[in-house]
Design a protein around this motif. Sequence first.
Motif, PDB file in Angstrom:
ATOM      1  N   ALA A 136       9.312  62.279  54.937  1.00  0.00           N
ATOM      2  CA  ALA A 136      10.210  62.596  56.042  1.00  0.00           C
ATOM      3  C   ALA A 136      11.588  62.100  55.638  1.00  0.00           C
ATOM      4  CB  ALA A 136       9.731  61.905  57.318  1.00  0.00           C
ATOM      5  N   MET A 137      12.615  62.948  55.834  1.00  0.00           N
ATOM      6  CA  MET A 137      13.939  62.666  55.273  1.00  0.00           C
ATOM      7  C   MET A 137      15.042  62.720  56.325  1.00  0.00           C
ATOM      8  SD  MET A 137      13.293  62.390  51.922  1.00  0.00           S
ATOM      9  CE  MET A 137      14.845  62.726  51.075  1.00  0.00           C
ATOM     10  N   ASN A 138      16.054  61.888  56.102  1.00  0.00           N
ATOM     11  CA  ASN A 138      17.273  61.964  56.922  1.00  0.00           C
ATOM     12  C   ASN A 138      18.166  63.111  56.482  1.00  0.00           C
ATOM     13  OD1 ASN A 138      17.327  59.968  58.988  1.00  0.00           O
ATOM     14  ND2 ASN A 138      17.463  58.380  57.401  1.00  0.00           N
ATOM     15  N   GLN A 139      18.102  63.466  55.203  1.00  0.00           N
ATOM     16  CA  GLN A 139      18.874  64.592  54.677  1.00  0.00           C
ATOM     17  C   GLN A 139      18.187  65.114  53.429  1.00  0.00           C
ATOM     18  OE1 GLN A 139      22.237  61.882  52.303  1.00  0.00           O
ATOM     19  NE2 GLN A 139      22.857  63.247  53.935  1.00  0.00           N
ATOM     20  N   LEU A 140      18.633  66.271  52.978  1.00  0.00           N
ATOM     21  CA  LEU A 140      18.061  66.891  51.790  1.00  0.00           C
ATOM     22  C   LEU A 140      18.637  66.269  50.523  1.00  0.00           C
ATOM     23  CD1 LEU A 140      18.249  70.578  53.044  1.00  0.00           C
ATOM     24  CD2 LEU A 140      16.151  69.276  52.639  1.00  0.00           C
ATOM     25  N   PRO A 141      17.930  66.399  49.394  1.00  0.00           N
ATOM     26  CA  PRO A 141      18.491  65.910  48.128  1.00  0.00           C
ATOM     27  C   PRO A 141      19.839  66.579  47.842  1.00  0.00           C
ATOM     28  CG  PRO A 141      16.157  66.436  47.871  1.00  0.00           C
ATOM     29  CD  PRO A 141      16.568  66.943  49.218  1.00  0.00           C
ATOM     30  N   ASP A 142      20.813  65.784  47.474  1.00  0.00           N
ATOM     31  CA  ASP A 142      22.151  66.285  47.156  1.00  0.00           C
ATOM     32  C   ASP A 142      22.282  66.309  45.628  1.00  0.00           C
ATOM     33  OD1 ASP A 142      24.730  67.163  47.358  1.00  0.00           O
ATOM     34  OD2 ASP A 142      25.570  65.239  47.989  1.00  0.00           O
ATOM     35  N   TYR A 143      21.933  67.449  45.048  1.00  0.00           N
ATOM     36  CA  TYR A 143      21.862  67.561  43.592  1.00  0.00           C
ATOM     37  C   TYR A 143      23.264  67.490  42.971  1.00  0.00           C
ATOM     38  CZ  TYR A 143      16.931  68.765  43.940  1.00  0.00           C
ATOM     39  OH  TYR A 143      15.595  68.714  44.181  1.00  0.00           O
ATOM     40  N   THR A 144      23.372  66.702  41.918  1.00  0.00           N
ATOM     41  CA  THR A 144      24.655  66.531  41.239  1.00  0.00           C
ATOM     42  C   THR A 144      25.195  67.860  40.722  1.00  0.00           C
ATOM     43  OG1 THR A 144      23.982  64.300  40.572  1.00  0.00           O
ATOM     44  CG2 THR A 144      25.827  65.283  39.384  1.00  0.00           C
ATOM     45  N   VAL A 145      24.299  68.735  40.228  1.00  0.00           N
ATOM     46  CA  VAL A 145      24.753  70.014  39.666  1.00  0.00           C
ATOM     47  C   VAL A 145      24.916  71.099  40.735  1.00  0.00           C
ATOM     48  CG1 VAL A 145      23.763  69.565  37.387  1.00  0.00           C
ATOM     49  CG2 VAL A 145      22.375  70.729  39.131  1.00  0.00           C
ATOM     50  N   ALA A 146      24.524  70.794  41.974  1.00  0.00           N
ATOM     51  CA  ALA A 146      24.668  71.756  43.069  1.00  0.00           C
ATOM     52  C   ALA A 146      24.957  70.995  44.357  1.00  0.00           C
ATOM     53  CB  ALA A 146      23.404  72.600  43.207  1.00  0.00           C
ATOM     54  N   PRO A 147      26.105  70.317  44.414  1.00  0.00           N
ATOM     55  CA  PRO A 147      26.394  69.443  45.555  1.00  0.00           C
ATOM     56  C   PRO A 147      26.451  70.204  46.885  1.00  0.00           C
ATOM     57  CG  PRO A 147      28.350  69.740  44.172  1.00  0.00           C
ATOM     58  CD  PRO A 147      27.204  70.326  43.426  1.00  0.00           C
ATOM     59  N   SER A 148      25.801  69.607  47.904  1.00  0.00           N
ATOM     60  CA  SER A 148      25.760  70.240  49.226  1.00  0.00           C
ATOM     61  C   SER A 148      25.968  69.236  50.346  1.00  0.00           C
ATOM     62  CB  SER A 148      24.410  70.946  49.421  1.00  0.00           C
ATOM     63  OG  SER A 148      23.360  69.989  49.500  1.00  0.00           O
ATOM     64  N   GLY A 149      26.193  67.982  49.994  1.00  0.00           N
ATOM     65  CA  GLY A 149      26.329  66.963  51.013  1.00  0.00           C
ATOM     66  C   GLY A 149      25.029  66.676  51.749  1.00  0.00           C
ATOM     67  N   GLY A 150      23.888  67.026  51.118  1.00  0.00           N
ATOM     68  CA  GLY A 150      22.584  66.787  51.750  1.00  0.00           C
ATOM     69  C   GLY A 150      22.220  67.820  52.785  1.00  0.00           C
ATOM     70  N   ARG A 151      23.020  68.886  52.860  1.00  0.00           N
ATOM     71  CA  ARG A 151      22.715  69.980  53.800  1.00  0.00           C
ATOM     72  C   ARG A 151      22.055  71.133  53.047  1.00  0.00           C
ATOM     73  NH1 ARG A 151      27.598  67.832  55.278  1.00  0.00           N
ATOM     74  NH2 ARG A 151      28.723  69.275  53.922  1.00  0.00           N
TER      75      ARG A 151
ATOM     76  N   ALA B 234      21.084  74.340  51.153  1.00  0.00           N
ATOM     77  CA  ALA B 234      21.815  75.237  50.266  1.00  0.00           C
ATOM     78  C   ALA B 234      20.803  76.058  49.473  1.00  0.00           C
ATOM     79  CB  ALA B 234      22.721  74.438  49.337  1.00  0.00           C
ATOM     80  N   ALA B 235      21.313  76.954  48.639  1.00  0.00           N
ATOM     81  CA  ALA B 235      20.418  77.829  47.871  1.00  0.00           C
ATOM     82  C   ALA B 235      19.429  77.037  47.028  1.00  0.00           C
ATOM     83  CB  ALA B 235      21.243  78.764  46.989  1.00  0.00           C
ATOM     84  N   CYS B 236      19.860  75.889  46.516  1.00  0.00           N
ATOM     85  CA  CYS B 236      18.979  75.094  45.650  1.00  0.00           C
ATOM     86  C   CYS B 236      17.762  74.550  46.386  1.00  0.00           C
ATOM     87  CB  CYS B 236      19.757  73.945  45.019  1.00  0.00           C
ATOM     88  SG  CYS B 236      20.498  72.799  46.207  1.00  0.00           S
TER      89      CYS B 236
END
Length: 544
Positions: A327-342, A344-346
């Motif tokens: 259970a997560m507070n936000q999504l993984p914020d990938y360095t190569v596809a930054p989304s701010g933890g929101r 995204a396509a990734c």
Amino acid sequence: MTNKNLYDVAVVGGGHNGLVCACYLAKAGLKTIVLERRHIVGGAVCTQDDLIEGYKIDVGSSAHIMIHLTPVVAELELEKFGLEYIDCDPFAFAPVSETEALYFWRDVDKTCESIALFSPRDAEAYKKFVRDWKAFNEGVFEAFLKPPTALNLGRHMIFKRPKVKLNPMDMTRRVFSSYGALAHETFEHEGLRAAMVWLAAQSGPPPSAAATGDFLGWHAMIHRSGVKRPRGGSGALTQALARCLEHHGGEIRLSSEVERINVKSNRVTSIEVKDGETIEARRVVSNAHVQTTFLKLIGEGNLPGDLAKRVRDVRVGNGFGMVVRCAMNQLPDYTVAPSGGRAAACHRGLQLLCPSIEYLEHAYADFSKGVPSEHPAALAMTFSAVDSTIAPQGKHTLFIWGQYFPYQLSNGETWDAIANREADKLIDVVNRYAPNTRDAVIEKYVQTPLSLERDLGLLRGNVMHVEMNLDQMFLFRPLPELSTYRTPFENLFLTGASTHPGGGVFAASGRNTAHVVLADVRGGFGKWLRSKVESRKSKVEKPK
């Protein structure tokens, strides 16, 4: 027992193949009952809301791929019973360097555009790869939808002329190569190779295993099937199947663990449930593991000839993976596809976190020594990005499948003692690519190889039931004499991942078994011929 209480078919186990089989049989007018050990149907295709409060957590498979190449959803009209699929496109994402990412879209040209950004020559090679392997595997898939007889395999895989002109000898060579070697010869960029090899590794055998070339080649078919996700969780599929079964007059008994399948001569006579009830049925289908069916439920002493030894010798292996559900507070914020933890396509599909084939081979080397991989490969799934019903508002889910993790440990440790340590190791893998991950975890539910066996009946933690090597596939799965879903007991049939075509959310085995059972019910020349063959065999086997 009166005829009123006699079932036409009893299905042992309510996994997705057992339910699919039962639905087809009930739809054909047969009085059908499913006996499920757990408190909920689905087996390894199940979602529970009682594991982490407020979240719907899968306890088995999460991504649905193969079933969309079958006619099962349409034939059983599962949409009418509440099933809604979400297309996860792109179906996969992979960091391929410290600054570049790869997206696999259902559209091949769009995927090639993604590849061309870091390797133009591989973009052209990928287009040819998909064209050739899609043509080859269309025949393979037709064979998956039928019992694996020599006739069916020959008609669909050997003598079928593909729509695209292929070099038969070279295609055969590639099929018999390892999927790691095939990736090396086909592509140049290590990031692309690693992503495709890691996805191919989900069946279990390592990249160096011989005759696994089509594990990589099957990637082409995902462009046709896509990766899809039932709204409400993976178990929404099996819940829809349960409603379909009941609609057609079928019955499901939960918390009804089968203790024994009674046999006499060459027939099943009854089923004993742990609560003391006896179930009688004209035919029985076992959706349980092949070794559970024959060695535990029927019993070795009741098996003919050397069948007990042969079933014992079926290679189940030593598990190969584990999963942590977060259970997560936000999504993984990938360095190569930054989304701010929101979202995204990734986040829509499978997130393939494996930097190189060599990295995966090192992980397997640890496993082969009987210890958890020091540096496991991870496959992350964040389906709350496409389905808001599985997490509270503003929260998310992260499921991480990792390889390789042995069921039987050689270093004196126990899985109950190290479960959290190994789960944290998988979270750390994701954190290396998305540095916000570790701190975003609220709570986790861990499934080790041991808990997969305890909770889901997956012997030795093998999610594929038995190893997926060539000598245990097609007409060898699980054994030649059991490969067409029939058994030495004339009214006992098999279905599930132990049988052709194997594991995954597929449903082909359940559908194939149903057709075999219906053919047996309807009789005809085939049934007459089998009875004569079995009669001659029994006479030959009688001691003089």
